[in-house]
Design an enzyme around this catalytic site. Structure first.
Site, PDB file in Angstrom:
ATOM      1  N   ASP A 295       0.129   6.669  -4.554  1.00 21.62           N
ATOM      2  CA  ASP A 295       0.787   5.706  -3.675  1.00 21.62           C
ATOM      3  C   ASP A 295       1.096   4.433  -4.450  1.00 21.62           C
ATOM      4  O   ASP A 295       0.851   4.341  -5.656  1.00 21.62           O
ATOM      5  CB  ASP A 295      -0.061   5.441  -2.426  1.00 21.62           C
ATOM      6  CG  ASP A 295      -1.272   4.562  -2.681  1.00 21.62           C
ATOM      7  OD1 ASP A 295      -1.690   4.443  -3.852  1.00 21.62           O
ATOM      8  OD2 ASP A 295      -1.805   3.989  -1.712  1.00 21.62           O
TER       9      ASP A 295
ATOM     10  N   SER B 249       0.841  -1.196   0.000  1.00 17.34           N
ATOM     11  CA  SER B 249       0.000   0.000   0.000  1.00 17.34           C
ATOM     12  C   SER B 249       0.876   1.247   0.000  1.00 17.34           C
ATOM     13  O   SER B 249       1.732   1.409  -0.866  1.00 17.34           O
ATOM     14  CB  SER B 249      -0.960  -0.011   1.188  1.00 17.34           C
ATOM     15  OG  SER B 249      -1.879   1.050   1.107  1.00 17.34           O
ATOM     16  N   HIS B 250       0.721   2.133   1.005  1.00 13.07           N
ATOM     17  CA  HIS B 250       1.490   3.377   1.045  1.00 13.07           C
ATOM     18  C   HIS B 250       2.632   3.285   2.050  1.00 13.07           C
ATOM     19  O   HIS B 250       3.214   4.297   2.414  1.00 13.07           O
ATOM     20  CB  HIS B 250       0.580   4.546   1.403  1.00 13.07           C
ATOM     21  CG  HIS B 250      -0.195   4.331   2.670  1.00 13.07           C
ATOM     22  ND1 HIS B 250      -1.249   3.458   2.744  1.00 13.07           N
ATOM     23  CD2 HIS B 250      -0.061   4.855   3.905  1.00 13.07           C
ATOM     24  CE1 HIS B 250      -1.729   3.455   3.980  1.00 13.07           C
ATOM     25  NE2 HIS B 250      -1.022   4.298   4.699  1.00 13.07           N
TER      26      HIS B 250
ATOM     27  N   ASP C  77      -4.388   3.714  -5.260  1.00  5.28           N
ATOM     28  CA  ASP C  77      -5.715   4.139  -4.803  1.00  5.28           C
ATOM     29  C   ASP C  77      -5.691   5.480  -4.083  1.00  5.28           C
ATOM     30  O   ASP C  77      -6.740   6.088  -3.872  1.00  5.28           O
ATOM     31  CB  ASP C  77      -6.385   3.070  -3.938  1.00  5.28           C
ATOM     32  CG  ASP C  77      -5.562   2.666  -2.726  1.00  5.28           C
ATOM     33  OD1 ASP C  77      -4.457   3.217  -2.530  1.00  5.28           O
ATOM     34  OD2 ASP C  77      -6.015   1.790  -1.965  1.00  5.28           O
ATOM     35  N   ARG C  78      -4.528   5.977  -3.707  1.00  2.00           N
ATOM     36  CA  ARG C  78      -4.420   7.280  -3.041  1.00  2.00           C
ATOM     37  C   ARG C  78      -3.704   8.266  -3.962  1.00  2.00           C
ATOM     38  O   ARG C  78      -2.905   7.872  -4.808  1.00  2.00           O
ATOM     39  CB  ARG C  78      -3.666   7.158  -1.720  1.00  2.00           C
ATOM     40  CG  ARG C  78      -4.304   6.198  -0.717  1.00  2.00           C
ATOM     41  CD  ARG C  78      -3.382   6.012   0.482  1.00  2.00           C
ATOM     42  NE  ARG C  78      -3.783   4.902   1.314  1.00  2.00           N
ATOM     43  CZ  ARG C  78      -4.460   5.002   2.454  1.00  2.00           C
ATOM     44  NH1 ARG C  78      -4.819   6.201   2.888  1.00  2.00           N
ATOM     45  NH2 ARG C  78      -4.788   3.945   3.149  1.00  2.00           N
TER      46      ARG C  78
ATOM     47  N   ASP D   5      -0.062   1.342  -4.694  1.00  2.00           N
ATOM     48  CA  ASP D   5      -1.053   0.521  -5.397  1.00  2.00           C
ATOM     49  C   ASP D   5      -2.106   1.351  -6.117  1.00  2.00           C
ATOM     50  O   ASP D   5      -3.077   0.810  -6.636  1.00  2.00           O
ATOM     51  CB  ASP D   5      -1.709  -0.489  -4.450  1.00  2.00           C
ATOM     52  CG  ASP D   5      -2.469   0.172  -3.302  1.00  2.00           C
ATOM     53  OD1 ASP D   5      -2.108   1.302  -2.932  1.00  2.00           O
ATOM     54  OD2 ASP D   5      -3.396  -0.462  -2.767  1.00  2.00           O
TER      55      ASP D   5
ATOM     56  N   SER E 131      -7.415  10.566   4.153  1.00  2.00           N
ATOM     57  CA  SER E 131      -6.119   9.934   3.921  1.00  2.00           C
ATOM     58  C   SER E 131      -5.813   9.816   2.433  1.00  2.00           C
ATOM     59  O   SER E 131      -5.256   8.827   1.975  1.00  2.00           O
ATOM     60  CB  SER E 131      -6.072   8.562   4.584  1.00  2.00           C
ATOM     61  OG  SER E 131      -7.163   7.757   4.158  1.00  2.00           O
TER      62      SER E 131
ATOM     63  N   THR F   6     -13.606   4.804   9.344  1.00  2.00           N
ATOM     64  CA  THR F   6     -12.510   4.776   8.381  1.00  2.00           C
ATOM     65  C   THR F   6     -12.392   3.362   7.805  1.00  2.00           C
ATOM     66  O   THR F   6     -12.482   2.381   8.519  1.00  2.00           O
ATOM     67  CB  THR F   6     -11.200   5.188   9.061  1.00  2.00           C
ATOM     68  OG1 THR F   6     -11.298   6.562   9.448  1.00  2.00           O
ATOM     69  CG2 THR F   6     -10.019   5.020   8.123  1.00  2.00           C
TER      70      THR F   6
ATOM     71  N   GLU G 269     -12.025   9.924   1.870  1.00  2.00           N
ATOM     72  CA  GLU G 269     -11.383   9.908   3.178  1.00  2.00           C
ATOM     73  C   GLU G 269     -10.276  10.945   3.201  1.00  2.00           C
ATOM     74  O   GLU G 269      -9.683  11.263   2.160  1.00  2.00           O
ATOM     75  CB  GLU G 269     -10.806   8.525   3.484  1.00  2.00           C
ATOM     76  CG  GLU G 269     -11.847   7.443   3.631  1.00  2.00           C
ATOM     77  CD  GLU G 269     -11.235   6.097   3.989  1.00  2.00           C
ATOM     78  OE1 GLU G 269     -11.947   5.296   4.618  1.00  2.00           O
ATOM     79  OE2 GLU G 269     -10.063   5.845   3.653  1.00  2.00           O
TER      80      GLU G 269
ATOM     81  N   LYS H 134     -11.244   3.168  -3.686  1.00  2.00           N
ATOM     82  CA  LYS H 134     -10.749   4.514  -3.950  1.00  2.00           C
ATOM     83  C   LYS H 134      -9.852   4.435  -5.172  1.00  2.00           C
ATOM     84  O   LYS H 134      -9.251   3.402  -5.453  1.00  2.00           O
ATOM     85  CB  LYS H 134     -10.019   5.087  -2.739  1.00  2.00           C
ATOM     86  CG  LYS H 134      -9.026   4.187  -2.045  1.00  2.00           C
ATOM     87  CD  LYS H 134      -8.546   4.843  -0.764  1.00  2.00           C
ATOM     88  CE  LYS H 134      -7.642   3.910   0.044  1.00  2.00           C
ATOM     89  NZ  LYS H 134      -8.398   2.867   0.751  1.00  2.00           N
TER      90      LYS H 134
END
Length: 490
Positions: free
Chosen positions: A215, A44-45, A219-220, A217, A305, A284, A303, A316
């Site tokens: 990030d 992830s991040h 999604d952010r 993967d 984040s 969350t 979110e 996301k």
């Protein structure tokens, strides 16, 4: 993964080219092929590589993260396992697109593996959502928009190159750090002002009108305007909500409602109220949005984040969010900062920040949160006033957030300690086991609303300083953790 799937009696396995898939693309493909679910292996991040973080996420048939009920059932089953088997001699070429079949001694004849171009499948989805001709128009002519996109050496590199550069016409040098690396180049692939410093530095030079980072993967995301103007994620989702008419998908299907996590600022609430749409406040975790979207209650969710998405998938989606922003710019013909400031002028500004205390001793973090809950649960607390300099904050209510799903009635308790003041200011405290390394993380969120446009240009930390002082005082986080300050301020 392919050898393990075989022994689980899975008959068809779909894998991204070279084993790479963004999380949004996984959701897209699950929904497109009507798979029973998908497994995502990702840091992830968080920091990656042999000595870094590694996570396993399971997405269900709607393309979204599994619910608490599903995860609890998986946990129960895992406790009964005594052994598992793999097929060690199975060899699959992940670099070769297409179907590969294997005649093996299992339930399915044959066992089928499909290597797909996940970028192309995801691109097909985006073509049905956005006006690509309008987006292409941003990158031509004398007033063309110059963009700077940082894939942070995660999975998004191929998506950025193919979609933003090849398809939409942004210059090839608009995208940097597009080669996926297993350790993300030695830096946390977290799109915020602490870790995406190379993007911030590039934007501060004034050569680019729009910047974004993703990030690991995909999604952010983070949005920056000219000269490094930062778009707070809570503002970002609210601005998207107010400008969804810029996207053909929403003009055609309409907008049903909005949702945000409890820790996200209430900026989205003000847009929902103005548009006379429902607003849902959830814990969350993206899984809580899935039921709302599946039931037709929600079109856009976000979110704080750095995650935003819609009902086009059930995750996301960073690149989708960037294309929404570019669509708004193409429609309004205004730069990022002007769009944000005009939004504040219309709806007011929600000053917002987050303090992350990472790598804490889990026991110390647990007892800190337990004791803080005892403090705010005392009946006398709801009549308390806090004076900080010239500011006086009166507590209106305080609780440990509890969510009742409006679709299936399931209850999620202990989702964050909330303190709401009479002037609509808020403090939220959350503890999680994730963060930039081992141990527990405590996050403190502060929010203050300002209607007066003459006061929208103040520094966030100056405005929120008194609230942060209250948060530090009632939690004693520095004294109890031995820290002198947070690891990250967003």
């Amino acid at each position: 993964m392919d050898r393990w799937a075989l022994e689980l009696q899975i008959g068809r396995l779909v894998v991204g080219h070279n084993g790479l898939l963004s999380t949004p693309a996984v959701s897209c493909i699950i929904r497109k092929i009507k798979a029973i679910g998908g497994i995502i292996l990702t840091a992830s991040h968080n920091p990656g590589g042999p000595a870094g973080d590694f996570g396993i996420k399971f997405n269900v048939a709607n393309g979204g993260p599994s619910s608490d009920t599903v995860m609890e059932r998986i946990c129960q089953v895992s406790r009964t396992l005594e052994e598992y088997a793999i097929c060690p001699d199975l060899r699959i070429d992940l670099s070769r697109l297409g179907r590969q079949e294997f005649d093996l001694e299992n339930k399915f004849k044959p066992f089928r593996v499909e290597i797909v171009d996940s970028v192309e499948l995801y691109l097909q989805l985006l073509r049905n959502i956005f006006d690509f001709n309008a987006l292409k128009g941003l990158f031509v002519g004398p007033d063309q928009l110059k963009i700077h996109i940082d894939a942070m050496n995660g999975v998004m590199g191929p998506y950025v190159r193919r979609i933003l550069c090849d398809e939409l016409g942004a210059p090839a040098n608009s995208a940097v750090n597009c080669v996926p690396l297993e350790d993300f180049g030695g830096r946390p692939p977290e799109p915020n002002l602490t870790y995406a410093t190379s993007l911030l530095d590039a934007m501060k030079g004034g050569d680019f009108g729009f910047g974004a980072a993703f990030d690991a993967d995909g999604d952010r995301y983070m949005i920056l305007g000219e000269k490094g103007f930062f778009v707070n994620p809570s503002d970002s989702v609210a601005i998207m909500a107010a400008n969804l008419s810029s996207v053909p998908y929403f003009r055609q299907l309409g907008v049903k409602g909005f949702a945000r996590s409890v820790a996200t600022s209430t900026a989205l609430d003000r847009v929902a109220k103005a548009m006379k749409l429902a607003l849902y406040e959830t814990p969350t975790g993206w899984r809580y949005f899935g039921n709302l979207m599946d039931s037709g209650r929600c079109s856009l969710c976000g979110e704080e984040s750095f995650g935003t998405g819609s009902d086009h998938i059930r995750e996301k989606d960073g690149l989708w969010s960037v294309l929404v922003w570019l669509s708004i710019i193409a429609s309004r013909k205004n730069p990022v900062e002007q769009i944000v400031r005009e939004h504040w002028a219309t709806f007011g500004r929600n000053y917002f920040c987050r303090f992350d205390y990472e790598g804490l001793d889990p026991r110390a973090a647990f007892y800190l949160m337990r004791d803080l809950e005892s403090v705010i649960s005392d009946k006398a607390f709801t009549s308390q006033k806090f004076a900080v300099g010239e500011h006086v904050y009166s507590v209106e209510r305080a609780d440990n957030f509890e969510y009742i799903d409006p679709v299936d009635g399931t209850v999620a308790r202990n989702q964050g300690l909330r303190i709401v003041f009479t002037d609509a200011s808020r403090l939220v405290f959350r503890m999680s086991g994730s963060g930039g390394g081992t141990g527990a993380t405590i996050r403190i969120y502060a929010e203050s609303f300002e209607r007066d446009a003459e006061r929208h240009g103040r520094e966030t930390q100056v405005v929120l300083g008194p609230l942060i002082a209250i948060a530090l005082k009632i939690s004693n986080v520095h004294e109890r953790t031995g820290r002198r300050g947070p690891n990250v301020i967003t």
